[in-house]
Design a protein around this motif. Structure first.
Motif, PDB file in Angstrom:
ATOM      1  N   VAL A 118       0.868  -1.179   0.000  1.00 31.67           N
ATOM      2  CA  VAL A 118       0.000   0.000   0.000  1.00 31.67           C
ATOM      3  C   VAL A 118       0.903   1.228   0.000  1.00 31.67           C
ATOM      4  CG1 VAL A 118      -1.774   1.292   1.241  1.00 31.67           C
ATOM      5  CG2 VAL A 118      -1.863  -1.210   1.191  1.00 31.67           C
ATOM      6  N   GLU A 119       0.700   2.112  -0.979  1.00 30.37           N
ATOM      7  CA  GLU A 119       1.575   3.273  -1.134  1.00 30.37           C
ATOM      8  C   GLU A 119       1.064   4.453  -0.306  1.00 30.37           C
ATOM      9  OE1 GLU A 119       3.043   4.370  -5.038  1.00 30.37           O
ATOM     10  OE2 GLU A 119       2.275   2.486  -5.840  1.00 30.37           O
ATOM     11  N   VAL A 120       1.909   4.921   0.579  1.00 25.71           N
ATOM     12  CA  VAL A 120       1.599   6.125   1.345  1.00 25.71           C
ATOM     13  C   VAL A 120       2.755   7.105   1.217  1.00 25.71           C
ATOM     14  CG1 VAL A 120       0.168   4.844   2.978  1.00 25.71           C
ATOM     15  CG2 VAL A 120       2.578   5.266   3.520  1.00 25.71           C
ATOM     16  N   VAL A 121       2.513   8.319   1.642  1.00 22.38           N
ATOM     17  CA  VAL A 121       3.560   9.341   1.677  1.00 22.38           C
ATOM     18  C   VAL A 121       3.703   9.829   3.111  1.00 22.38           C
ATOM     19  CG1 VAL A 121       1.899  11.155   1.079  1.00 22.38           C
ATOM     20  CG2 VAL A 121       4.347  11.563   0.738  1.00 22.38           C
ATOM     21  N   VAL A 122       4.942  10.012   3.529  1.00 20.53           N
ATOM     22  CA  VAL A 122       5.247  10.651   4.807  1.00 20.53           C
ATOM     23  C   VAL A 122       6.171  11.818   4.491  1.00 20.53           C
ATOM     24  CG1 VAL A 122       6.253  10.414   7.104  1.00 20.53           C
ATOM     25  CG2 VAL A 122       5.040   8.479   6.074  1.00 20.53           C
ATOM     26  N   GLY A 123       5.786  12.988   4.897  1.00 20.28           N
ATOM     27  CA  GLY A 123       6.589  14.174   4.599  1.00 20.28           C
ATOM     28  C   GLY A 123       6.662  15.098   5.784  1.00 20.28           C
ATOM     29  N   GLY A 124       7.279  16.225   5.565  1.00 23.72           N
ATOM     30  CA  GLY A 124       7.386  17.196   6.648  1.00 23.72           C
ATOM     31  C   GLY A 124       7.947  18.511   6.166  1.00 23.72           C
ATOM     32  N   LEU A 125       7.721  19.541   6.957  1.00 27.00           N
ATOM     33  CA  LEU A 125       8.249  20.864   6.624  1.00 27.00           C
ATOM     34  C   LEU A 125       8.393  21.680   7.898  1.00 27.00           C
ATOM     35  CD1 LEU A 125       5.591  22.917   6.879  1.00 27.00           C
ATOM     36  CD2 LEU A 125       5.007  21.847   4.714  1.00 27.00           C
ATOM     37  N   LYS A 126       9.109  22.779   7.769  1.00 23.74           N
ATOM     38  CA  LYS A 126       9.255  23.715   8.885  1.00 23.74           C
ATOM     39  C   LYS A 126       8.318  24.896   8.653  1.00 23.74           C
ATOM     40  CE  LYS A 126      12.681  21.535  10.960  1.00 23.74           C
ATOM     41  NZ  LYS A 126      14.076  21.832  10.659  1.00 23.74           N
ATOM     42  N   ASN A 127       7.303  24.983   9.491  1.00 22.33           N
ATOM     43  CA  ASN A 127       6.361  26.085   9.413  1.00 22.33           C
ATOM     44  C   ASN A 127       6.883  27.267  10.227  1.00 22.33           C
ATOM     45  OD1 ASN A 127       3.853  27.563  10.739  1.00 22.33           O
ATOM     46  ND2 ASN A 127       3.111  26.643   8.834  1.00 22.33           N
ATOM     47  N   GLN A 129       5.434  29.571  11.785  1.00 17.53           N
ATOM     48  CA  GLN A 129       4.709  29.853  13.017  1.00 17.53           C
ATOM     49  C   GLN A 129       4.741  28.691  13.997  1.00 17.53           C
ATOM     50  OE1 GLN A 129       0.692  31.118  12.358  1.00 17.53           O
ATOM     51  NE2 GLN A 129       0.223  31.408  14.532  1.00 17.53           N
ATOM     52  N   PHE A 130       4.581  27.452  13.497  1.00 14.77           N
ATOM     53  CA  PHE A 130       4.407  26.297  14.372  1.00 14.77           C
ATOM     54  C   PHE A 130       5.645  25.418  14.501  1.00 14.77           C
ATOM     55  CE2 PHE A 130       0.122  27.207  12.661  1.00 14.77           C
ATOM     56  CZ  PHE A 130      -0.508  27.548  13.850  1.00 14.77           C
ATOM     57  N   GLY A 131       6.633  25.588  13.634  1.00 12.36           N
ATOM     58  CA  GLY A 131       7.822  24.749  13.685  1.00 12.36           C
ATOM     59  C   GLY A 131       7.671  23.496  12.833  1.00 12.36           C
ATOM     60  N   PRO A 132       8.293  22.374  13.239  1.00 14.84           N
ATOM     61  CA  PRO A 132       8.258  21.146  12.434  1.00 14.84           C
ATOM     62  C   PRO A 132       6.851  20.547  12.359  1.00 14.84           C
ATOM     63  CG  PRO A 132      10.001  21.062  14.096  1.00 14.84           C
ATOM     64  CD  PRO A 132       9.125  22.223  14.443  1.00 14.84           C
ATOM     65  N   VAL A 133       6.436  20.199  11.146  1.00 12.71           N
ATOM     66  CA  VAL A 133       5.119  19.613  10.905  1.00 12.71           C
ATOM     67  C   VAL A 133       5.300  18.360  10.055  1.00 12.71           C
ATOM     68  CG1 VAL A 133       2.830  19.958   9.888  1.00 12.71           C
ATOM     69  CG2 VAL A 133       4.002  21.873  10.988  1.00 12.71           C
ATOM     70  N   VAL A 134       4.663  17.258  10.476  1.00 12.43           N
ATOM     71  CA  VAL A 134       4.740  15.993   9.737  1.00 12.43           C
ATOM     72  C   VAL A 134       3.434  15.778   8.982  1.00 12.43           C
ATOM     73  CG1 VAL A 134       4.978  13.489   9.911  1.00 12.43           C
ATOM     74  CG2 VAL A 134       6.330  14.966  11.382  1.00 12.43           C
ATOM     75  N   MET A 135       3.566  15.340   7.711  1.00 13.76           N
ATOM     76  CA  MET A 135       2.408  15.068   6.860  1.00 13.76           C
ATOM     77  C   MET A 135       2.339  13.575   6.554  1.00 13.76           C
ATOM     78  SD  MET A 135       1.726  14.378   3.368  1.00 13.76           S
ATOM     79  CE  MET A 135       2.923  15.198   2.325  1.00 13.76           C
ATOM     80  N   PHE A 136       1.121  13.037   6.513  1.00  9.11           N
ATOM     81  CA  PHE A 136       0.894  11.637   6.138  1.00  9.11           C
ATOM     82  C   PHE A 136      -0.304  11.558   5.208  1.00  9.11           C
ATOM     83  CE2 PHE A 136      -1.724   7.875   6.574  1.00  9.11           C
ATOM     84  CZ  PHE A 136      -0.826   6.897   6.168  1.00  9.11           C
ATOM     85  N   GLY A 137      -0.253  10.631   4.231  1.00 11.25           N
ATOM     86  CA  GLY A 137      -1.417  10.458   3.373  1.00 11.25           C
ATOM     87  C   GLY A 137      -1.211   9.424   2.293  1.00 11.25           C
ATOM     88  N   LEU A 138      -2.146   9.385   1.362  1.00  6.26           N
ATOM     89  CA  LEU A 138      -2.064   8.501   0.201  1.00  6.26           C
ATOM     90  C   LEU A 138      -0.847   8.894  -0.615  1.00  6.26           C
ATOM     91  CD1 LEU A 138      -3.414   6.353  -1.683  1.00  6.26           C
ATOM     92  CD2 LEU A 138      -4.590   8.282  -2.786  1.00  6.26           C
ATOM     93  N   GLY A 139      -0.033   7.891  -1.013  1.00  2.46           N
ATOM     94  CA  GLY A 139       1.210   8.196  -1.707  1.00  2.46           C
ATOM     95  C   GLY A 139       1.184   7.856  -3.178  1.00  2.46           C
ATOM     96  N   GLY A 140       2.386   7.733  -3.765  1.00  4.01           N
ATOM     97  CA  GLY A 140       2.520   7.427  -5.178  1.00  4.01           C
ATOM     98  C   GLY A 140       2.193   8.624  -6.045  1.00  4.01           C
ATOM     99  N   ILE A 141       1.724   8.355  -7.266  1.00  5.79           N
ATOM    100  CA  ILE A 141       1.477   9.431  -8.227  1.00  5.79           C
ATOM    101  C   ILE A 141       0.178  10.180  -7.945  1.00  5.79           C
ATOM    102  CG2 ILE A 141       2.784   8.263 -10.042  1.00  5.79           C
ATOM    103  CD1 ILE A 141       0.131   7.345 -11.249  1.00  5.79           C
ATOM    104  N   TYR A 142      -0.631   9.667  -7.000  1.00  4.58           N
ATOM    105  CA  TYR A 142      -1.939  10.282  -6.756  1.00  4.58           C
ATOM    106  C   TYR A 142      -1.944  11.276  -5.601  1.00  4.58           C
ATOM    107  CZ  TYR A 142      -3.301   6.376  -9.709  1.00  4.58           C
ATOM    108  OH  TYR A 142      -3.393   5.488 -10.737  1.00  4.58           O
ATOM    109  N   VAL A 143      -0.797  11.504  -4.995  1.00  2.00           N
ATOM    110  CA  VAL A 143      -0.761  12.366  -3.812  1.00  2.00           C
ATOM    111  C   VAL A 143      -1.255  13.772  -4.135  1.00  2.00           C
ATOM    112  CG1 VAL A 143       1.686  12.940  -4.155  1.00  2.00           C
ATOM    113  CG2 VAL A 143       0.652  13.183  -1.892  1.00  2.00           C
ATOM    114  N   GLU A 144      -0.918  14.303  -5.322  1.00  2.00           N
ATOM    115  CA  GLU A 144      -1.346  15.652  -5.684  1.00  2.00           C
ATOM    116  C   GLU A 144      -2.777  15.682  -6.203  1.00  2.00           C
ATOM    117  OE1 GLU A 144       0.293  18.338  -5.138  1.00  2.00           O
ATOM    118  OE2 GLU A 144       2.161  17.428  -4.464  1.00  2.00           O
TER     119      GLU A 144
END
Length: 231
Positions: A118-127, A129-144
């Motif tokens: 099962v393809e998922v995406v795990v990502g993250g960024l530095k916001n 205002q809030f600092g480090p933020v982790v993202m999770f969701g459906l991955g592969g070519i369909y994430v966008e």
């Protein structure tokens, strides 16, 4: 080389993207699993590396000017033997020369091809205002396309990571559908938690993207890891 030294070296060399092999080394230090991978300088080295790790393999172009490898025809999957790899190597180089004629080619990444999960995406960024933020969701070519994602502040624990997973539609696939076995949610939570730890540990990492992450009944593997540094 320690993770901080890898990042410092990239910054010194003016790189804003951590090279794939170094990115995997950082992931390994944070117990984030990835497939066997090697950097090959030429076709002979590519063939030897594939033989050592075993087929099937994937090859990817290695160039600091090419961030989105697939868009440049710089990724070929499902290579089953040496003869196929010989042809795939030539095709890869031809694709990239046509798409990115001025790019400096540093070699080819050879990676053991893992079975699809099962393809998922795990990502993250530095916001800001809030600092480090982790993202999770459906991955592969369909994430966008579907934007089936959930966000959490980092660092976080496994209970919070599980709640994050449960907020998405891909959770239904992870639980198993039509007789399929459920995926290892504990291992996936570990990936999310360790991603948060990684993002929180290094101020110079602006964002990261693990896509796809393949989830199985007995674990998870990060197939492609991208770490973006602050300019």
């Amino acid at each position: 080389m320690p993770c901080q030294d890898i990042i410092k070296q990239c910054i010194t060399e003016g790189k804003t993207v951590v090279p794939e092999l170094e990115a995997q080394a950082i992931c390994k230090a944070f117990t984030i699993a990835s497939p066997a991978t090697a950097l090959a300088a030429d076709k002979e080295h590519c063939l030897n590396s594939a033989r050592d790790m075993g087929y099937p393999v994937v090859i990817k172009i290695h160039s600091k000017q090419i961030i989105h490898k697939s868009d440049a025809g710089g990724v070929i999957t499902g290579i089953q033997n040496a003869a196929e790899l010989d042809n795939a190597y030539d095709k890869l180089m031809d694709n990239v020369k046509k798409a990115c004629p001025t790019a400096e080619i540093e070699g080819v990444v050879v990676q053991k091809q893992v079975s699809k999960g099962v393809e998922v995406v795990v990502g993250g960024l530095k916001n800001d205002q809030f600092g480090p933020v982790v993202m999770f969701g459906l991955g592969g070519i369909y994430v966008e396309v579907f934007k089936d994602v959930s966000f959490r502040l980092a660092p976080l624990d496994k209970k919070e990571a599980l709640r994050q997973i449960q907020e998405t539609n891909v959770f239904k696939l992870l639980k198993g559908v039509r007789g399929e076995k459920a995926c290892d949610l504990d291992a996936l939570c570990e990936v999310i938690v360790n991603t948060g730890r990684l993002l929180s540990a290094f101020p110079d990492i602006k964002e990261l993207d693990f896509n796809p992450v393949f989830c199985y009944p007995d674990g998870c593997v990060v197939v492609d890891a991208r770490l973006i540094l602050k300019a």
